[in-house]
Design a protein around this motif. Structure first.
Motif, PDB file in Angstrom:
ATOM      1  N   ILE A  60       9.253  42.511  63.861  1.00 39.17           N
ATOM      2  CA  ILE A  60       7.987  41.756  63.781  1.00 39.17           C
ATOM      3  C   ILE A  60       7.692  40.968  65.064  1.00 39.17           C
ATOM      4  CG2 ILE A  60       7.925  41.589  61.258  1.00 39.17           C
ATOM      5  CD1 ILE A  60       8.920  38.631  61.595  1.00 39.17           C
ATOM      6  N   ARG A  61       8.625  40.986  66.019  1.00 39.30           N
ATOM      7  CA  ARG A  61       8.412  40.278  67.304  1.00 39.30           C
ATOM      8  C   ARG A  61       7.966  41.249  68.401  1.00 39.30           C
ATOM      9  NH1 ARG A  61       8.040  35.269  65.369  1.00 39.30           N
ATOM     10  NH2 ARG A  61       9.353  35.321  63.528  1.00 39.30           N
ATOM     11  N   SER A  62       7.710  42.509  68.065  1.00 45.19           N
ATOM     12  CA  SER A  62       7.330  43.483  69.095  1.00 45.19           C
ATOM     13  C   SER A  62       5.961  43.114  69.676  1.00 45.19           C
ATOM     14  CB  SER A  62       7.266  44.890  68.496  1.00 45.19           C
ATOM     15  OG  SER A  62       6.144  44.977  67.644  1.00 45.19           O
ATOM     16  N   TYR A  64       2.570  36.780  58.324  1.00 42.25           N
ATOM     17  CA  TYR A  64       1.430  37.543  58.862  1.00 42.25           C
ATOM     18  C   TYR A  64       1.924  38.695  59.744  1.00 42.25           C
ATOM     19  CZ  TYR A  64      -1.549  33.956  56.923  1.00 42.25           C
ATOM     20  OH  TYR A  64      -2.181  33.139  56.032  1.00 42.25           O
ATOM     21  N   ARG A  65       3.002  38.439  60.479  1.00 40.23           N
ATOM     22  CA  ARG A  65       3.577  39.493  61.326  1.00 40.23           C
ATOM     23  C   ARG A  65       4.121  40.635  60.450  1.00 40.23           C
ATOM     24  NH1 ARG A  65       5.083  38.314  66.652  1.00 40.23           N
ATOM     25  NH2 ARG A  65       4.350  36.266  67.329  1.00 40.23           N
ATOM     26  N   THR A  66       4.773  40.287  59.343  1.00 43.61           N
ATOM     27  CA  THR A  66       5.351  41.314  58.471  1.00 43.61           C
ATOM     28  C   THR A  66       4.242  42.166  57.852  1.00 43.61           C
ATOM     29  OG1 THR A  66       7.236  39.889  58.051  1.00 43.61           O
ATOM     30  CG2 THR A  66       6.913  41.701  56.517  1.00 43.61           C
ATOM     31  N   THR A 119       5.499  30.805  58.433  1.00 46.87           N
ATOM     32  CA  THR A 119       4.366  31.569  57.868  1.00 46.87           C
ATOM     33  C   THR A 119       3.847  32.618  58.854  1.00 46.87           C
ATOM     34  OG1 THR A 119       2.685  29.974  58.594  1.00 46.87           O
ATOM     35  CG2 THR A 119       3.673  29.637  56.405  1.00 46.87           C
ATOM     36  N   GLY A 120       4.035  32.380  60.152  1.00 45.72           N
ATOM     37  CA  GLY A 120       3.638  33.390  61.144  1.00 45.72           C
ATOM     38  C   GLY A 120       4.392  34.685  60.903  1.00 45.72           C
ATOM     39  N   ALA A 121       5.665  34.552  60.494  1.00 44.97           N
ATOM     40  CA  ALA A 121       6.477  35.745  60.209  1.00 44.97           C
ATOM     41  C   ALA A 121       5.877  36.537  59.039  1.00 44.97           C
ATOM     42  CB  ALA A 121       7.917  35.341  59.899  1.00 44.97           C
ATOM     43  N   VAL A 138      -6.129  38.764  52.808  1.00 45.42           N
ATOM     44  CA  VAL A 138      -4.745  38.656  53.291  1.00 45.42           C
ATOM     45  C   VAL A 138      -4.344  37.185  53.290  1.00 45.42           C
ATOM     46  CG1 VAL A 138      -3.250  38.933  55.324  1.00 45.42           C
ATOM     47  CG2 VAL A 138      -4.806  40.781  54.668  1.00 45.42           C
ATOM     48  N   ARG A 139      -5.227  36.338  53.829  1.00 47.29           N
ATOM     49  CA  ARG A 139      -4.907  34.906  53.877  1.00 47.29           C
ATOM     50  C   ARG A 139      -4.741  34.344  52.461  1.00 47.29           C
ATOM     51  NH1 ARG A 139      -4.799  33.302  58.890  1.00 47.29           N
ATOM     52  NH2 ARG A 139      -4.068  31.308  58.120  1.00 47.29           N
ATOM     53  N   ALA A 140      -5.658  34.691  51.566  1.00 47.25           N
ATOM     54  CA  ALA A 140      -5.595  34.148  50.202  1.00 47.25           C
ATOM     55  C   ALA A 140      -4.260  34.503  49.555  1.00 47.25           C
ATOM     56  CB  ALA A 140      -6.757  34.683  49.369  1.00 47.25           C
TER      57      ALA A 140
HETATM   58  O1   DC Z   1       3.428  31.683  64.938  1.00 49.47           O
HETATM   59  P1   DC Z   1       3.334  33.186  65.219  1.00 49.47           P
HETATM   60  O2   DC Z   1       3.022  33.492  66.652  1.00 49.47           O
HETATM   61  O3   DC Z   1       4.489  33.953  64.717  1.00 49.47           O
HETATM   62  O4   DC Z   1       2.070  33.654  64.358  1.00 49.47           O
HETATM   63  C1   DC Z   1       1.611  34.968  64.387  1.00 49.47           C
HETATM   64  C2   DC Z   1       0.109  35.032  64.133  1.00 49.47           C
HETATM   65  O5   DC Z   1      -0.172  34.753  62.767  1.00 49.47           O
HETATM   66  C3   DC Z   1      -0.747  34.078  64.957  1.00 49.47           C
HETATM   67  O6   DC Z   1      -1.449  34.764  65.969  1.00 49.47           O
HETATM   68  C4   DC Z   1      -1.718  33.488  63.991  1.00 49.47           C
HETATM   69  C5   DC Z   1      -1.304  33.936  62.638  1.00 49.47           C
HETATM   70  N1   DC Z   1      -0.987  32.842  61.728  1.00 49.47           N
HETATM   71  C6   DC Z   1      -1.994  32.349  60.954  1.00 49.47           C
HETATM   72  O7   DC Z   1      -3.135  32.790  61.081  1.00 49.47           O
HETATM   73  N2   DC Z   1      -1.735  31.391  60.039  1.00 49.47           N
HETATM   74  C7   DC Z   1      -0.502  30.893  59.899  1.00 49.47           C
HETATM   75  N3   DC Z   1      -0.284  29.950  58.976  1.00 49.47           N
HETATM   76  C8   DC Z   1       0.546  31.369  60.717  1.00 49.47           C
HETATM   77  C9   DC Z   1       0.266  32.347  61.647  1.00 49.47           C
END
Ligand code: DC
Length: 225
Positions: free
Chosen positions: A90-92, A39-41, A35-37, A108-110
């Motif tokens: 997305i890893r930059s 938010y990164r995208t 899921t972090g990917a 965004v979260r919703a």
């Molecule tokens: O795991 P990551 O470092 O790739 O996550 C990137 C960012 O996304 C991290 O700083 C917090 C956010 N994130 C989040 O708020 N909720 C999630 N479920 C996953 C990541």
């Protein structure tokens, strides 16, 4: 409620969530969702659209036009933003340093939480992030909260960077990790906290294999009570 098997792995940055989750998903033949990917995208999508990261409304308007897709890949899952591959982009450092802000926006979260639940409704998943056990999949059968000391996490990042030919000093990495931890655990919506029914696993000083086998035992216990 979903009848699929759901495993959640939450924890701070660089605790080893994705490394462990990928191995477990391969062993179990479950779908891995990073899921972090997502938010990164979304952060990269804002940059490509020429938006300021602070432009919350602009970022929210962009959601409807943003398709995020995963494809299996070796050694890592491939990530696509509207049909362009963004696995590396997305890893930059720029995305890493701005993603906490994008992830703090309520809409965004919703939206991304809805997408994450849709994926988990139709198949067995292992999903990693910050709020998976608390918010996204509160009924998951197995919840893990993965932690490691700040120093060890900085050292892991240091080695990863070095392997990629990047040199960022250890002190900078430590302070970046501490800043991100602080932002992730103090934001108003879905902060990083351990779910009441999550099992704490500390990876400090442990090998990947040791952590995988510890969590595998936890999963097997739940699958065959
Ligand atoms: O795991 P990551 O470092 O790739 O996550 C990137 C960012 O996304 C991290 O700083 C917090 C956010 N994130 C989040 O708020 N909720 C999630 N479920 C996953 C990541």
């Amino acid at each position: 409620m979903s009848h699929n098997f759901q495993i959640t792995i939450d924890g701070p940055a660089s605790a080893g969530k994705s490394t462990i989750a990928k191995i477990l998903a391969t062993n179990l033949k479950y779908v891995y969702v990073d899921t972090g990917a997502m938010y990164r995208t979304m952060t990269l999508a804002a940059k490509q659209a020429g938006l300021a990261y602070e432009d919350e409304q602009g970022v929210v308007d962009l959601l409807a036009k943003t398709v995020i897709r995963f494809e299996p890949g070796v050694p890592t899952q491939r990530v696509f933003l509207n049909d362009s591959e963004v696995t590396e982009a997305i890893r930059s450092t720029e995305v890493t340093n701005n993603v906490s802000l994008i992830a703090s926006y309520k809409a965004v979260r919703a939206d991304l939480v809805r997408r994450q639940r849709d994926i988990a409704n139709s198949q067995n998943v292992i999903m990693d992030g910050r709020d998976i056990g608390t918010t996204v999949l509160p009924n998951a059968q197995v919840k893990i909260f993965l932690v490691a000391s700040v120093l060890e996490r900085a050292e892991r990042r240091y080695k990863e960077n070095k392997a990629k030919g990047m040199t960022v000093d250890l002190e900078t990495l430590k302070s970046d990790i501490e800043t991100r931890d602080y932002k992730d655990s103090h934001r108003a919506i879905s902060p990083l906290i351990q779910a009441k029914d999550a099992i704490l696993v500390d990876t400090t000083g442990q090998s990947i294999q040791a952590v995988v086998s510890e969590i595998t035992k936890i999963i097997e216990k739940k699958q065959k009570p």
